[in-house]
Design an enzyme around this catalytic site. Structure first.
Site, mmCIF file in Angstrom:
data_model
loop_
_atom_site.group_PDB
_atom_site.id
_atom_site.type_symbol
_atom_site.label_atom_id
_atom_site.label_comp_id
_atom_site.label_asym_id
_atom_site.label_seq_id
_atom_site.Cartn_x
_atom_site.Cartn_y
_atom_site.Cartn_z
ATOM 1 C CE1 TYR A 140 11.644 6.452 -6.107
ATOM 2 C CE2 TYR A 140 10.027 4.775 -6.705
ATOM 3 C CZ TYR A 140 10.336 5.999 -6.126
ATOM 4 O OH TYR A 140 9.336 6.762 -5.561
ATOM 5 C CE LYS A 144 11.092 7.565 -2.455
ATOM 6 N NZ LYS A 144 10.971 8.771 -1.607
#
Length: 252
Positions: A140, A144
Protein backbone atom coordinates in the site's frame (compact mmCIF):
# COMPACT_ATOMS: atom_id res chain seq x y z
CA UNK A 1 -18.58 29.31 -10.52
CA UNK A 2 -15.57 26.94 -10.39
CA UNK A 3 -16.03 23.19 -10.73
CA UNK A 4 -14.28 20.52 -8.69
CA UNK A 5 -14.26 16.83 -9.57
CA UNK A 6 -13.66 14.56 -6.58
CA UNK A 7 -13.16 10.80 -6.78
CA UNK A 8 -14.04 8.38 -4.01
CA UNK A 9 -16.85 10.38 -2.40
CA UNK A 10 -18.84 7.53 -0.89
CA UNK A 11 -17.32 8.06 2.57
CA UNK A 12 -14.53 9.57 4.62
CA UNK A 13 -12.20 12.13 3.08
CA UNK A 14 -13.95 12.38 -0.28
CA UNK A 15 -17.38 12.81 1.24
CA UNK A 16 -16.23 15.52 3.66
CA UNK A 17 -14.34 17.31 0.89
CA UNK A 18 -17.42 17.35 -1.34
CA UNK A 19 -19.48 18.82 1.51
CA UNK A 20 -16.93 21.57 2.15
CA UNK A 21 -16.73 22.66 -1.48
CA UNK A 22 -20.53 22.74 -1.65
CA UNK A 23 -20.62 24.95 1.46
CA UNK A 24 -18.11 27.27 -0.21
CA UNK A 25 -20.36 27.72 -3.25
CA UNK A 26 -18.50 25.60 -5.78
CA UNK A 27 -20.00 23.35 -8.39
CA UNK A 28 -19.17 19.86 -7.11
CA UNK A 29 -19.00 16.67 -9.14
CA UNK A 30 -18.84 13.86 -6.58
CA UNK A 31 -17.97 10.50 -8.09
CA UNK A 32 -18.26 6.98 -6.70
CA UNK A 33 -18.20 3.49 -8.11
CA UNK A 34 -21.77 2.98 -6.86
CA UNK A 35 -23.45 6.39 -6.51
CA UNK A 36 -25.50 7.11 -3.38
CA UNK A 37 -26.62 10.74 -3.81
CA UNK A 38 -28.54 10.85 -0.52
CA UNK A 39 -25.30 10.96 1.53
CA UNK A 40 -24.68 14.51 0.30
CA UNK A 41 -26.74 17.68 0.86
CA UNK A 42 -29.35 18.46 -1.77
CA UNK A 43 -27.94 21.21 -3.98
CA UNK A 44 -28.34 22.57 -7.48
CA UNK A 45 -24.53 22.78 -7.52
CA UNK A 46 -24.07 19.04 -6.94
CA UNK A 47 -23.71 16.31 -9.53
CA UNK A 48 -23.17 12.70 -8.45
CA UNK A 49 -21.73 10.40 -11.10
CA UNK A 50 -20.54 6.81 -11.29
CA UNK A 51 -16.81 6.55 -11.88
CA UNK A 52 -14.38 3.66 -11.54
CA UNK A 53 -10.80 4.93 -11.76
CA UNK A 54 -9.64 1.52 -13.02
CA UNK A 55 -12.02 1.63 -16.01
CA UNK A 56 -10.90 3.91 -18.90
CA UNK A 57 -14.41 3.96 -20.40
CA UNK A 58 -15.90 5.04 -17.06
CA UNK A 59 -13.35 7.86 -16.74
CA UNK A 60 -13.90 9.04 -20.31
CA UNK A 61 -17.69 9.05 -19.95
CA UNK A 62 -17.62 11.00 -16.68
CA UNK A 63 -15.15 13.64 -17.89
CA UNK A 64 -17.07 14.16 -21.13
CA UNK A 65 -20.32 14.51 -19.20
CA UNK A 66 -18.87 17.07 -16.78
CA UNK A 67 -17.33 19.46 -19.31
CA UNK A 68 -15.05 22.16 -17.92
CA UNK A 69 -13.21 21.20 -14.71
CA UNK A 70 -11.14 23.61 -12.64
CA UNK A 71 -9.88 21.28 -9.91
CA UNK A 72 -9.37 17.51 -9.86
CA UNK A 73 -9.14 15.79 -6.47
CA UNK A 74 -7.83 12.24 -6.70
CA UNK A 75 -9.07 10.69 -3.49
CA UNK A 76 -10.27 7.24 -4.59
CA UNK A 77 -8.20 4.37 -3.29
CA UNK A 78 -8.04 1.53 -0.80
CA UNK A 79 -5.61 -0.01 1.64
CA UNK A 80 -4.39 -3.45 2.59
CA UNK A 81 -2.32 -4.34 5.64
CA UNK A 82 -0.52 -7.59 4.82
CA UNK A 83 3.03 -8.84 5.35
CA UNK A 84 5.01 -8.72 2.11
CA UNK A 85 5.57 -12.47 2.36
CA UNK A 86 1.85 -13.19 2.39
CA UNK A 87 0.21 -10.60 0.17
CA UNK A 88 -1.77 -12.09 -2.71
CA UNK A 89 -0.50 -11.06 -6.17
CA UNK A 90 -4.03 -10.02 -7.13
CA UNK A 91 -4.22 -7.73 -4.10
CA UNK A 92 -0.86 -6.14 -4.94
CA UNK A 93 -1.99 -5.54 -8.53
CA UNK A 94 -5.31 -4.08 -7.36
CA UNK A 95 -3.53 -1.67 -5.02
CA UNK A 96 -1.40 -0.30 -7.83
CA UNK A 97 -4.22 -0.35 -10.40
CA UNK A 98 -6.49 1.67 -8.11
CA UNK A 99 -4.17 3.88 -6.09
CA UNK A 100 -1.43 4.54 -8.65
CA UNK A 101 -2.63 3.82 -12.18
CA UNK A 102 -6.15 5.07 -11.40
CA UNK A 103 -4.72 8.38 -10.25
CA UNK A 104 -2.52 8.55 -13.34
CA UNK A 105 -5.50 7.86 -15.61
CA UNK A 106 -7.55 10.62 -13.98
CA UNK A 107 -4.71 13.11 -14.37
CA UNK A 108 -4.28 12.20 -18.03
CA UNK A 109 -8.01 12.73 -18.55
CA UNK A 110 -7.90 16.39 -17.48
CA UNK A 111 -4.35 17.47 -18.34
CA UNK A 112 -4.90 18.27 -22.04
CA UNK A 113 -7.63 20.79 -21.20
CA UNK A 114 -5.67 22.22 -18.26
CA UNK A 115 -2.54 22.67 -20.36
CA UNK A 116 -4.38 24.25 -23.28
CA UNK A 117 -6.28 26.57 -20.94
CA UNK A 118 -3.07 27.40 -19.03
CA UNK A 119 -4.85 26.79 -15.74
CA UNK A 120 -6.27 24.17 -13.41
CA UNK A 121 -5.30 22.34 -10.24
CA UNK A 122 -4.70 18.67 -9.48
CA UNK A 123 -4.71 17.48 -5.88
CA UNK A 124 -3.65 13.92 -5.08
CA UNK A 125 -4.53 12.50 -1.67
CA UNK A 126 -1.87 10.01 -0.56
CA UNK A 127 -0.77 9.14 2.99
CA UNK A 128 1.79 9.90 5.68
CA UNK A 129 2.76 6.22 5.62
CA UNK A 130 4.88 7.27 2.63
CA UNK A 131 7.06 9.31 5.01
CA UNK A 132 8.26 6.49 7.27
CA UNK A 133 8.83 2.73 6.90
CA UNK A 134 6.07 0.82 8.68
CA UNK A 135 5.34 -2.91 8.85
CA UNK A 136 2.38 -4.56 7.11
CA UNK A 137 1.57 -1.69 4.74
CA UNK A 138 4.54 -2.11 2.43
CA UNK A 139 2.67 -2.58 -0.85
CA UNK A 140 0.00 0.00 0.00
CA UNK A 141 2.79 2.40 0.96
CA UNK A 142 4.57 1.70 -2.33
CA UNK A 143 1.41 2.43 -4.32
CA UNK A 144 0.98 5.79 -2.59
CA UNK A 145 4.69 6.65 -2.70
CA UNK A 146 4.51 6.16 -6.46
CA UNK A 147 1.74 8.77 -6.58
CA UNK A 148 3.95 11.16 -4.61
CA UNK A 149 6.73 10.70 -7.15
CA UNK A 150 4.34 11.14 -10.07
CA UNK A 151 2.96 14.30 -8.54
CA UNK A 152 6.34 15.82 -7.78
CA UNK A 153 7.51 15.39 -11.37
CA UNK A 154 4.16 16.48 -12.81
CA UNK A 155 4.38 19.72 -10.83
CA UNK A 156 7.62 20.52 -12.65
CA UNK A 157 6.17 19.55 -16.03
CA UNK A 158 3.07 21.68 -15.56
CA UNK A 159 4.66 24.80 -14.07
CA UNK A 160 5.30 26.40 -17.50
CA UNK A 161 1.61 25.99 -18.32
CA UNK A 162 0.19 27.54 -15.16
CA UNK A 163 -1.23 24.26 -13.84
CA UNK A 164 -0.81 23.72 -10.09
CA UNK A 165 -0.26 20.24 -8.63
CA UNK A 166 -0.37 19.29 -4.94
CA UNK A 167 -0.16 16.31 -2.59
CA UNK A 168 -2.32 16.08 0.53
CA UNK A 169 -0.98 13.64 3.13
CA UNK A 170 -3.48 12.50 5.79
CA UNK A 171 -2.44 10.67 8.93
CA UNK A 172 -4.19 7.89 10.82
CA UNK A 173 -7.97 8.30 10.71
CA UNK A 174 -10.28 5.85 12.53
CA UNK A 175 -13.21 7.82 11.02
CA UNK A 176 -12.66 6.45 7.54
CA UNK A 177 -13.53 3.07 6.02
CA UNK A 178 -9.82 2.35 5.44
CA UNK A 179 -9.66 -0.29 8.15
CA UNK A 180 -12.87 -2.06 7.15
CA UNK A 181 -11.88 -2.06 3.48
CA UNK A 182 -8.47 -3.48 4.36
CA UNK A 183 -9.79 -6.36 6.49
CA UNK A 184 -10.86 -8.62 3.58
CA UNK A 185 -7.26 -8.59 2.34
CA UNK A 186 -5.76 -9.36 5.74
CA UNK A 187 -3.46 -12.37 5.88
CA UNK A 188 -1.24 -13.71 8.65
CA UNK A 189 -3.37 -13.97 11.78
CA UNK A 190 -2.90 -17.73 11.60
CA UNK A 191 0.87 -17.29 11.54
CA UNK A 192 2.52 -17.32 14.97
CA UNK A 193 5.25 -14.93 13.86
CA UNK A 194 3.01 -12.31 12.26
CA UNK A 195 -0.07 -12.54 14.51
CA UNK A 196 1.19 -10.23 17.32
CA UNK A 197 2.33 -7.65 14.80
CA UNK A 198 -1.02 -7.68 12.99
CA UNK A 199 -3.08 -7.54 16.19
CA UNK A 200 -1.01 -4.59 17.39
CA UNK A 201 -1.53 -2.78 14.10
CA UNK A 202 -5.31 -3.30 14.21
CA UNK A 203 -5.53 -2.06 17.80
CA UNK A 204 -3.42 1.00 16.99
CA UNK A 205 -5.49 1.93 13.97
CA UNK A 206 -8.76 1.75 15.91
CA UNK A 207 -7.38 3.76 18.84
CA UNK A 208 -8.98 7.21 18.85
CA UNK A 209 -6.87 8.82 21.57
CA UNK A 210 -3.79 10.85 20.79
CA UNK A 211 -3.21 12.88 17.63
CA UNK A 212 -5.22 11.61 14.66
CA UNK A 213 -6.53 12.90 11.36
CA UNK A 214 -10.18 13.84 10.99
CA UNK A 215 -11.96 13.90 7.65
CA UNK A 216 -12.50 17.64 8.07
CA UNK A 217 -8.71 18.08 8.30
CA UNK A 218 -8.28 16.50 4.89
CA UNK A 219 -11.11 18.56 3.41
CA UNK A 220 -9.47 21.74 4.74
CA UNK A 221 -6.09 20.76 3.27
CA UNK A 222 -7.67 20.06 -0.12
CA UNK A 223 -9.48 23.40 0.04
CA UNK A 224 -6.20 25.18 0.73
CA UNK A 225 -4.52 23.45 -2.19
CA UNK A 226 -7.41 24.35 -4.48
CA UNK A 227 -7.70 28.01 -3.52
CA UNK A 228 -4.27 29.19 -2.34
CA UNK A 229 -1.81 29.80 -5.21
CA UNK A 230 0.98 29.91 -2.63
CA UNK A 231 0.18 26.51 -1.11
CA UNK A 232 3.17 24.15 -0.89
CA UNK A 233 3.48 21.07 -3.03
CA UNK A 234 2.92 18.82 0.01
CA UNK A 235 0.29 19.61 2.64
CA UNK A 236 -0.10 17.57 5.82
CA UNK A 237 -3.70 16.96 6.90
CA UNK A 238 -4.31 16.19 10.56
CA UNK A 239 -2.43 16.79 13.82
CA UNK A 240 -0.49 13.54 13.56
CA UNK A 241 0.30 14.17 9.89
CA UNK A 242 1.74 17.59 10.71
CA UNK A 243 3.98 15.98 13.35
CA UNK A 244 5.11 13.24 10.98
CA UNK A 245 5.97 15.67 8.22
CA UNK A 246 7.94 17.88 10.62
CA UNK A 247 9.90 14.85 11.82
CA UNK A 248 10.32 13.18 8.41
CA UNK A 249 13.62 14.86 7.64
CA UNK A 250 15.14 13.17 10.71
CA UNK A 251 14.00 9.66 9.76
CA UNK A 252 16.18 7.29 7.80
Amino acid sequence: MPTVLITGCSSGFGLETAKLFLEKGWKVVATMRRPTPDILPVSDHLTVLPLDVTDPASIRKAVEQIGDIDVLVNNAGFGAAVPVELIEPDTARELFETNTLGTLAMMQAVLPAFRERRGGTIINVTSTVTLKPLPLVSVYRASKAAVNALTESLAVEMEPFGVRVHIVLPGRSPETSFGNNALPHLRGLDNADYKPMIEGMIANFREESGPITHAVDVAAAVWRAATDPGAPLKIAAGEDAVQWMAEAEHWT
